[in-house]
Motif scaffolding. Sequence first.
Motif, PDB file in Angstrom:
ATOM      1  N   ASP A 271       0.846  -1.196   0.000  1.00 40.18           N
ATOM      2  CA  ASP A 271       0.000   0.000   0.000  1.00 40.18           C
ATOM      3  C   ASP A 271       0.885   1.250   0.000  1.00 40.18           C
ATOM      4  O   ASP A 271       1.622   1.492   0.947  1.00 40.18           O
ATOM      5  N   PRO A 272       0.811   2.047  -1.079  1.00 40.11           N
ATOM      6  CA  PRO A 272       1.682   3.229  -1.120  1.00 40.11           C
ATOM      7  C   PRO A 272       1.449   4.177   0.071  1.00 40.11           C
ATOM      8  O   PRO A 272       2.370   4.887   0.461  1.00 40.11           O
ATOM      9  N   LYS A 273       0.248   4.126   0.638  1.00 42.16           N
ATOM     10  CA  LYS A 273      -0.026   4.978   1.808  1.00 42.16           C
ATOM     11  C   LYS A 273       0.701   4.471   3.048  1.00 42.16           C
ATOM     12  O   LYS A 273       0.972   5.229   3.969  1.00 42.16           O
ATOM     13  N   ALA A 274       0.974   3.181   3.085  1.00 42.80           N
ATOM     14  CA  ALA A 274       1.650   2.590   4.240  1.00 42.80           C
ATOM     15  C   ALA A 274       3.168   2.538   4.045  1.00 42.80           C
ATOM     16  O   ALA A 274       3.921   2.332   4.999  1.00 42.80           O
ATOM     17  N   ARG A 275       3.606   2.731   2.801  1.00 38.96           N
ATOM     18  CA  ARG A 275       5.039   2.642   2.490  1.00 38.96           C
ATOM     19  C   ARG A 275       5.789   3.771   3.202  1.00 38.96           C
ATOM     20  O   ARG A 275       5.287   4.895   3.275  1.00 38.96           O
ATOM     21  N   ILE A 276       6.963   3.493   3.690  1.00 38.70           N
ATOM     22  CA  ILE A 276       7.776   4.498   4.391  1.00 38.70           C
ATOM     23  C   ILE A 276       8.184   5.601   3.400  1.00 38.70           C
ATOM     24  O   ILE A 276       8.363   5.326   2.214  1.00 38.70           O
ATOM     25  N   SER A 277       8.294   6.830   3.871  1.00 38.62           N
ATOM     26  CA  SER A 277       8.753   7.916   2.982  1.00 38.62           C
ATOM     27  C   SER A 277      10.278   7.941   2.973  1.00 38.62           C
ATOM     28  O   SER A 277      10.926   7.343   3.843  1.00 38.62           O
ATOM     29  N   ALA A 278      10.846   8.643   2.004  1.00 37.67           N
ATOM     30  CA  ALA A 278      12.311   8.730   1.926  1.00 37.67           C
ATOM     31  C   ALA A 278      12.864   9.365   3.208  1.00 37.67           C
ATOM     32  O   ALA A 278      13.877   8.902   3.750  1.00 37.67           O
ATOM     33  N   GLN A 279      12.199  10.400   3.699  1.00 39.07           N
ATOM     34  CA  GLN A 279      12.663  11.081   4.906  1.00 39.07           C
ATOM     35  C   GLN A 279      12.609  10.149   6.124  1.00 39.07           C
ATOM     36  O   GLN A 279      13.569  10.052   6.889  1.00 39.07           O
ATOM     37  N   GLN A 280      11.471   9.436   6.268  1.00 40.21           N
ATOM     38  CA  GLN A 280      11.358   8.490   7.392  1.00 40.21           C
ATOM     39  C   GLN A 280      12.403   7.381   7.276  1.00 40.21           C
ATOM     40  O   GLN A 280      12.956   6.939   8.284  1.00 40.21           O
ATOM     41  N   ALA A 281      12.661   6.951   6.056  1.00 37.34           N
ATOM     42  CA  ALA A 281      13.648   5.890   5.856  1.00 37.34           C
ATOM     43  C   ALA A 281      15.025   6.349   6.348  1.00 37.34           C
ATOM     44  O   ALA A 281      15.763   5.578   6.960  1.00 37.34           O
ATOM     45  N   LEU A 282      15.358   7.613   6.086  1.00 46.56           N
ATOM     46  CA  LEU A 282      16.655   8.147   6.531  1.00 46.56           C
ATOM     47  C   LEU A 282      16.769   8.172   8.047  1.00 46.56           C
ATOM     48  O   LEU A 282      17.871   8.139   8.593  1.00 46.56           O
ATOM     49  N   GLU A 283      15.616   8.246   8.720  1.00 46.62           N
ATOM     50  CA  GLU A 283      15.611   8.289  10.185  1.00 46.62           C
ATOM     51  C   GLU A 283      15.557   6.881  10.786  1.00 46.62           C
ATOM     52  O   GLU A 283      15.566   6.731  12.005  1.00 46.62           O
TER      53      GLU A 283
END
Length: 303
Positions: A271-283
Motif C-alpha cells: 500500500d503506497p499509503k503505508a510505504r515508508i517515505s524517503a525522509q522516514q527511511a533516513l531516520e
Amino acid sequence: KKVADRYLKREVLGEGTYGVVYKAIDTKTGQVVAIKKIRLGKQKEGVNFTALREIKLLKELKDPNIIELIDAFPHKGNLHLVFEFMETDLEAVIRDRNIVLSPADIKSYIQMTLKGLSICHKKWVLHRDMKPNNLLIGPAGQLKLADFGLARIFGSPDRRFTHQVFARWYRAPELLFGAKQYGPGVDVWAAACIFAELLLRRPFLQGNSDIDQLGKIFAAFGTPKASQWSDMVYLPDYVEYQHVPGQTLRTLFPMASDDCLDLLGKMFMYDPKARISAQQALEHRYFSSIPPPTEPALLRRPP
Ligand code: ADP
C-alpha cells in the motif's frame, strides 16, 4: 563548433530515453558537462513553454545528491539540458565483479539515494524513472540522482526503445495496476529494488512484461491481501490474482542484517499509503546502527 556560443561539443556519450547525450566543455567555466539533447517532436511549441517553466524549477533543485542542471536552452528545434559530467553510475558499480560491496558501502549508497529523493519529494518533484544507471557517481564518490522530474515534463519514457525495458524492474505495484494518480511512493519502491540489487548484486525482480513483473513481485512477497492494501481493487488495471504465498525477507536476503531487512520491508510495503517515505527511511535505525555508512570518498569505483 560551439553550441549556444558557450559549449564545445565533444564525443557522444550515449543515446538516452529522450535523445542523444554528449560530452562538452563549458567555455565560460572550463567545466566538463553532459548535454542532453531532447527532441521536442510534433508538439514543439506547446511543450516548449511548459517544459521551460518546469525546467526552471529543476534548476533550483540544488543538493549534493542531485545532479545539477547547469543550463537549459532551445537550439535548432531541440531542447538542450546541460548537466555536470559524471564519471560512472551505480549500475557499473553493481556489475563490476572486482568491487566488493560491504554492508557499510551498501548503507552509504542507499543513504545517498534516499537523501536525494527526500529533497525532491519535499519540493513535490517525483523522479518516476529510478534505476541504477540513473544514479550517477562523481569523482569524490558522491552518488547523485539524474533525470529528476524529466518523466513528468516530457511524458513517461518511450518503452519502445529496447534499452528502456529494464525500468520495468523498478516499477511500483500501483503503477503496474495502472494508477493514474500516484505519489512519491513510486520512487521509494524503486529505491527498495535498488537496495535489494545492491544486496544481491543482480536485479531483484526481473519481469519480462508488465504482467510478469507483477507475478515476480507476488512470488517474492505474496499476492497482496485486501487487508494490506484496501485501495488496490479500485485501480484501473486491477485483476484478481490466484493467491500465492510470499517468502520471508530473511529467505530472500540471507546475508542482510535485521535492521536492513526491517527497513527494506517498510520500503516494499504494497500500500503506497503505508510505504515508508524517503525522509522516514533516513531516520530508520539502520542508518544509526553499526556499521556506519562508508565515507563516499572511500567507495571503490570501476576503472
Ligand atoms: P537513459 O535515458 O537510458 O537513462 P540517459 O539519457 O540518462 O539514458 O543517458 C544516456 C547516456 O549518457 C548514458 O550512457 C549515460 O551514462 C550518459 N550520461 C547521462 N547523463 C550523464 C552525465 N551527467 N554525465 C556523464 N554521462 C551521462
